[in-house]
Design a protein around this motif. Structure first.
Motif, mmCIF file in Angstrom:
data_model
loop_
_atom_site.group_PDB
_atom_site.id
_atom_site.type_symbol
_atom_site.label_atom_id
_atom_site.label_comp_id
_atom_site.label_asym_id
_atom_site.label_seq_id
_atom_site.Cartn_x
_atom_site.Cartn_y
_atom_site.Cartn_z
ATOM 1 N N GLU A 419 0.972 -1.209 -0.020
ATOM 2 C CA GLU A 419 0.054 -0.104 0.046
ATOM 3 C C GLU A 419 1.057 1.248 0.090
ATOM 4 O OE1 GLU A 419 -3.485 2.205 2.613
ATOM 5 O OE2 GLU A 419 -2.892 -0.061 3.057
ATOM 6 N N LEU A 420 0.969 1.997 -1.105
ATOM 7 C CA LEU A 420 1.806 3.274 -1.155
ATOM 8 C C LEU A 420 0.779 4.358 -1.146
ATOM 9 C CD1 LEU A 420 3.976 1.662 -3.968
ATOM 10 C CD2 LEU A 420 4.283 2.027 -1.750
ATOM 11 N N SER A 421 1.270 5.492 -1.071
ATOM 12 C CA SER A 421 0.520 6.849 -0.869
ATOM 13 C C SER A 421 0.091 7.080 -2.403
ATOM 14 C CB SER A 421 1.418 8.065 -0.481
ATOM 15 O OG SER A 421 2.567 8.246 -1.162
ATOM 16 N N TYR A 422 -0.939 7.756 -2.487
ATOM 17 C CA TYR A 422 -1.279 8.154 -3.737
ATOM 18 C C TYR A 422 -2.189 9.490 -3.756
ATOM 19 C CZ TYR A 422 -5.051 8.582 -7.560
ATOM 20 O OH TYR A 422 -5.751 8.968 -8.484
ATOM 21 N N SER A 423 -1.608 10.195 -4.935
ATOM 22 C CA SER A 423 -2.333 11.458 -5.409
ATOM 23 C C SER A 423 -2.166 11.560 -6.867
ATOM 24 C CB SER A 423 -1.986 12.656 -4.534
ATOM 25 O OG SER A 423 -2.298 14.052 -5.480
ATOM 26 N N PRO A 424 -3.190 12.054 -7.530
ATOM 27 C CA PRO A 424 -2.943 12.189 -8.942
ATOM 28 C C PRO A 424 -1.787 12.884 -9.344
ATOM 29 C CG PRO A 424 -5.184 12.625 -8.640
ATOM 30 C CD PRO A 424 -4.513 12.600 -7.155
ATOM 31 N N MET A 425 -1.377 13.958 -8.645
ATOM 32 C CA MET A 425 -0.270 14.688 -8.942
ATOM 33 C C MET A 425 1.394 13.815 -8.775
ATOM 34 S SD MET A 425 -0.853 17.579 -9.999
ATOM 35 C CE MET A 425 0.954 18.376 -10.000
ATOM 36 N N TYR A 426 1.224 12.863 -7.859
ATOM 37 C CA TYR A 426 2.315 12.085 -7.645
ATOM 38 C C TYR A 426 2.722 10.426 -8.164
ATOM 39 C CZ TYR A 426 2.651 15.836 -4.302
ATOM 40 O OH TYR A 426 2.439 17.406 -3.700
ATOM 41 N N GLY A 427 1.270 10.126 -8.607
ATOM 42 C CA GLY A 427 1.362 8.830 -8.841
ATOM 43 C C GLY A 427 -0.031 8.423 -9.576
ATOM 44 N N THR A 428 -0.155 6.777 -9.399
ATOM 45 C CA THR A 428 -1.423 6.590 -9.870
ATOM 46 C C THR A 428 -1.806 5.420 -8.654
ATOM 47 O OG1 THR A 428 -0.289 4.714 -11.044
ATOM 48 C CG2 THR A 428 -1.013 6.617 -12.424
ATOM 49 N N ALA A 429 -3.128 5.110 -8.797
ATOM 50 C CA ALA A 429 -3.652 4.500 -7.671
ATOM 51 C C ALA A 429 -3.036 3.093 -7.747
ATOM 52 C CB ALA A 429 -5.288 4.254 -7.811
ATOM 53 N N LYS A 430 -2.878 2.564 -8.736
ATOM 54 C CA LYS A 430 -2.142 1.200 -9.065
ATOM 55 C C LYS A 430 -0.892 1.643 -9.344
ATOM 56 C CE LYS A 430 -4.347 -2.296 -10.630
ATOM 57 N NZ LYS A 430 -4.987 -3.338 -11.785
ATOM 58 N N ASP A 431 0.162 1.783 -8.587
ATOM 59 C CA ASP A 431 1.522 2.311 -8.945
ATOM 60 C C ASP A 431 2.195 1.405 -9.810
ATOM 61 O OD1 ASP A 431 3.350 4.784 -8.266
ATOM 62 O OD2 ASP A 431 4.647 2.839 -8.237
ATOM 63 N N VAL A 432 3.242 1.864 -10.525
ATOM 64 C CA VAL A 432 4.086 0.823 -11.558
ATOM 65 C C VAL A 432 4.745 -0.371 -10.814
ATOM 66 C CG1 VAL A 432 6.087 2.347 -11.190
ATOM 67 C CG2 VAL A 432 5.550 1.028 -13.608
ATOM 68 N N VAL A 433 4.926 -0.018 -9.690
ATOM 69 C CA VAL A 433 5.721 -1.077 -9.016
ATOM 70 C C VAL A 433 4.785 -2.140 -8.555
ATOM 71 C CG1 VAL A 433 7.436 0.416 -7.922
ATOM 72 C CG2 VAL A 433 5.450 -0.001 -6.676
ATOM 73 N N ASN A 434 3.423 -1.723 -8.190
ATOM 74 C CA ASN A 434 2.536 -2.779 -8.061
ATOM 75 C C ASN A 434 2.213 -3.570 -9.372
ATOM 76 O OD1 ASN A 434 1.258 -0.156 -5.900
ATOM 77 N ND2 ASN A 434 1.765 -2.169 -4.948
ATOM 78 N N MET A 435 1.933 -2.555 -10.313
ATOM 79 C CA MET A 435 1.619 -3.274 -11.762
ATOM 80 C C MET A 435 2.348 -4.127 -12.024
ATOM 81 S SD MET A 435 0.414 -1.193 -15.033
ATOM 82 C CE MET A 435 -0.353 -0.059 -14.033
ATOM 83 N N ALA A 436 3.956 -4.053 -11.934
ATOM 84 C CA ALA A 436 4.901 -4.930 -12.421
ATOM 85 C C ALA A 436 4.892 -6.059 -11.485
ATOM 86 C CB ALA A 436 6.494 -4.237 -12.095
ATOM 87 N N ALA A 437 4.621 -6.130 -10.057
ATOM 88 C CA ALA A 437 4.444 -7.371 -9.423
ATOM 89 C C ALA A 437 3.367 -8.096 -9.893
ATOM 90 C CB ALA A 437 4.193 -6.896 -8.027
ATOM 91 N N LEU A 438 2.065 -7.342 -10.390
ATOM 92 C CA LEU A 438 0.914 -8.089 -10.699
ATOM 93 C C LEU A 438 1.293 -8.978 -12.046
ATOM 94 C CD1 LEU A 438 -1.760 -5.380 -9.895
ATOM 95 C CD2 LEU A 438 -1.694 -7.760 -8.959
ATOM 96 N N VAL A 439 2.102 -8.006 -12.913
ATOM 97 C CA VAL A 439 2.212 -8.905 -14.305
ATOM 98 C C VAL A 439 3.231 -10.213 -14.132
ATOM 99 C CG1 VAL A 439 3.860 -8.567 -16.528
ATOM 100 C CG2 VAL A 439 2.107 -6.743 -15.526
ATOM 101 N N ALA A 440 4.328 -10.006 -13.083
ATOM 102 C CA ALA A 440 5.367 -10.888 -12.799
ATOM 103 C C ALA A 440 4.404 -12.147 -12.091
ATOM 104 C CB ALA A 440 6.486 -10.535 -11.579
ATOM 105 N N THR A 441 3.330 -11.978 -11.179
ATOM 106 C CA THR A 441 2.773 -13.044 -10.558
ATOM 107 C C THR A 441 1.987 -13.793 -11.701
ATOM 108 O OG1 THR A 441 1.122 -11.422 -9.859
ATOM 109 C CG2 THR A 441 2.749 -12.150 -8.213
#
Length: 562
Positions: A419-441
């Protein structure tokens, strides 16, 4: 207790400052053979462009400030030339006069650093050849470039110093060529990621000669083993560093298998009264499980604190290093941690990787840009081994997340649920690091199949079938030659057009739509479909530099980097 420290900057000065915080009565003396005991060595290249306006700004603290603020004695322009272990003393030479004297110690700390490695080529000692190690070096280079009206500069070596020197000289309006012996700059990154850096150099007018070696330096030019001659009014050599070990060797201290000073987990050498920290020592790599050399300021400062603590009986838990680093190359921020895929495979590890391109912040934000992220993990455990990130946004933030997980022996499962911090100005609700882990799993558990971006050209040359699921206008603005175009929005009505008698490699712009297409096909009975990791944007970036350098026939009708 009397502690003598050989060398200042990150290792030596930090050790001395920590000792003072632990012991107000300790006598601490720092010896520095140069004129500056504390300076920002990592900021040296930025003086060449004026980002650091004067060389004086690079100096962080002088002997007077050390005495006033920390009650530490710093003796500059005094070189330690010998260690007398039996007498527990050192021999010190005044650099200006040549006079020598003895100084006794209870504890001795070695932080001599590392010196630039020079290739054995004709002309290497010419007056227009420079290295970058300290403030004096950068002043000499800057002075020569400005006074001699230098226009053409060759930078030999594509590591941190070489690339930062090249960038800052280019920003100063110079014609710069980087010469790199291997086929890529920045060895801590995999080639598929480094190609983004290669293109960025070309885009900003820096010539790059990769895969060639320097053979000779002459006045106004350098010769390469390819036969090419490069105009060079000045030459900066930055091919790497060699640990300063002569003091240790002469004193009979043990060196490690890397050729650097061997220390234990508390940075004690083979002599219990002598510690060593910084670029001169070898350290334990927690992923590779072997000693390595790591010339980075962050680890040096941690070593300094641990060494000082050990002198006072404070326990240090040495977990080893993972090599986290970052660099800016013109408009791109680049960061890496752990080991890359090439290193992992060379070490005999069973690994896989995913390459994800995702927005660094919500796309509606005006400064949203693609972030290229590569995650390396162990198979079948899913243990995270390393990552690389490149983009115009906060690449370092993402890599720091991965560095933390590696330090805690984290896995893909840990990362996907992080669980990472999120604001439209700083990232996305599903951050790229989360997305990479989802793809990898998904890959690890066999939910779908992928091919790496480095496999695309070999597959193309073998006549493989590529399915492009971007919209027609996107396809017309550049695509893999002979690719089939069926937009995702039409795929479900046109599945009969997808071949079933051979493998089909599906891609879009960044691999997200193609993932949806692969799953739709898979769930409709197709068994031989693969998602192309990185997709068309990644293909263009991966192919471009080598196509330009070698005059190679592109596999795309037109490059599209948008």
């Amino acid at each position: 207790m009397k502690v003598l420290v050989v060398g200042g900057v990150a290792g030596g000065a930090s050790t001395a400052a920590r000792i003072r915080r632990l012991d107000e009565q300790a006598e601490v003396i720092i010896f520095e053979r140069g004129p500056h005991v504390s300076f920002s060595n990592c900021s040296l290249p930025f003086h060449l462009s004026g980002i650091v306006p004067t060389s004086e700004k690079l100096i962080l603290m002088d002997p007077v400030q050390f005495k006033k603020k920390y009650n530490l004695e710093a003796r500059v322009s005094q070189e330690v030339v010998a260690i007398n272990r039996q007498n527990k003393s050192i021999t010190v030479k005044h650099v200006m006069t040549g006079e020598t004297y003895e100084e006794s110690y209870d504890k001795l700390v070695l932080s001599p650093g590392a010196h630039p490695t020079l290739p054995n080529v004709d002309g290497i000692k010419s007056s227009h050849v420079f290295t970058v190690r300290n403030v004096v070096d950068i002043e000499k280079l800057q002075g020569y470039v400005q006074l001699a009206a230098v226009e053409n500069i060759a930078v030999i070596g594509g590591g941190f110093i070489g690339i930062e020197v090249a960038e800052n000289l280019r920003k100063a309006g110079k014609n710069v060529t980087v010469v790199q012996r291997s086929n890529q700059i920045m060895a801590s990154y995999d080639l598929d990621m480094v190609q983004i850096m290669h293109k960025e150099l070309l885009d900003h007018g820096v010539a790059l000669e990769a895969g060639v070696a320097l053979t000779k330096i002459e006045e106004g030019k350098v010769h390469l083993d390819s036969g090419k001659v490069i105009a060079a009014d000045a030459v900066v050599v930055a091919i790497g560093v060699t640990p300063e070990t002569h003091l240790a060797v002469d004193a009979g201290l043990e060196l490690g298998i890397t050729g650097a000073i061997k220390v234990d987990g508390n940075y004690v050498t083979s002599d219990d009264s002598i510690y060593a920290v910084g670029d001169a020592i070898e350290v334990y790599h927690r992923i590779l499980h072997k000693p390595v050399r790591l010339a980075l300021a962050g680890p040096a400062q941690k070593q300094a604190r641990a060494a000082a603590d050990h002198m006072y009986g404070i326990t240090n838990r040495n977990k080893g290093v993972i090599g986290s680093s970052s660099i800016r190359i013109f408009d791109y921020n680049c960061a890496a941690t752990g080991i890359n895929e090439k290193e992992a495979k060379e070490a005999g590890m069973q690994v896989d990787s995913v390459y994800v391109i995702a927005p660094d912040k919500v796309g509606l934000m005006p400064s949203s840009n693609p972030l290229h992220f590569k995650l390396v993990y162990e198979v079948p455990t899913g243990k995270i081994l390393g990552a690389q990130a490149i983009g115009k946004g906060n690449a370092d933030k993402r890599i720091d997340v991965i560095a933390t997980l590696i330090t805690m022996d984290g896995t893909l499962e840990d990362l996907k649920d992080l669980e990472l911090s999120y604001s439209p100005m700083y990232g996305t609700a599903k951050d790229v690091v989360n997305m990479a882990a989802l793809v990898a799993t998904n890959i690890l558990y066999g939910r779908f199949k992928q091919v790496h971006i480095t496999d695309v050209r070999p597959l193309f040359e073998q006549g493989a079938t590529f399915l492009d699921v971007r919209e027609v206008k996107e396809f017309e603005n550049g695509h893999i030659k002979n690719a089939i175009n069926i937009p995702l929005s039409e795929l479900r009505d046109r599945m009969a057009e997808v071949p079933t008698d051979r493998p089909v490699y599906v891609h879009c712009r960044s691999a997200q739509r193609s993932y949806n297409a692969v799953m739709a096909l898979k769930n409709s009975g197709f068994t031989n479909v693969y998602n192309v990791s990185g997709s068309f944007l990644g293909i263009c970036l991966t192919e471009y530099y080598t196509d330009v350098r070698d005059g190679r026939e592109p596999i795309v009708t037109k490059y599209n980097f948008k």
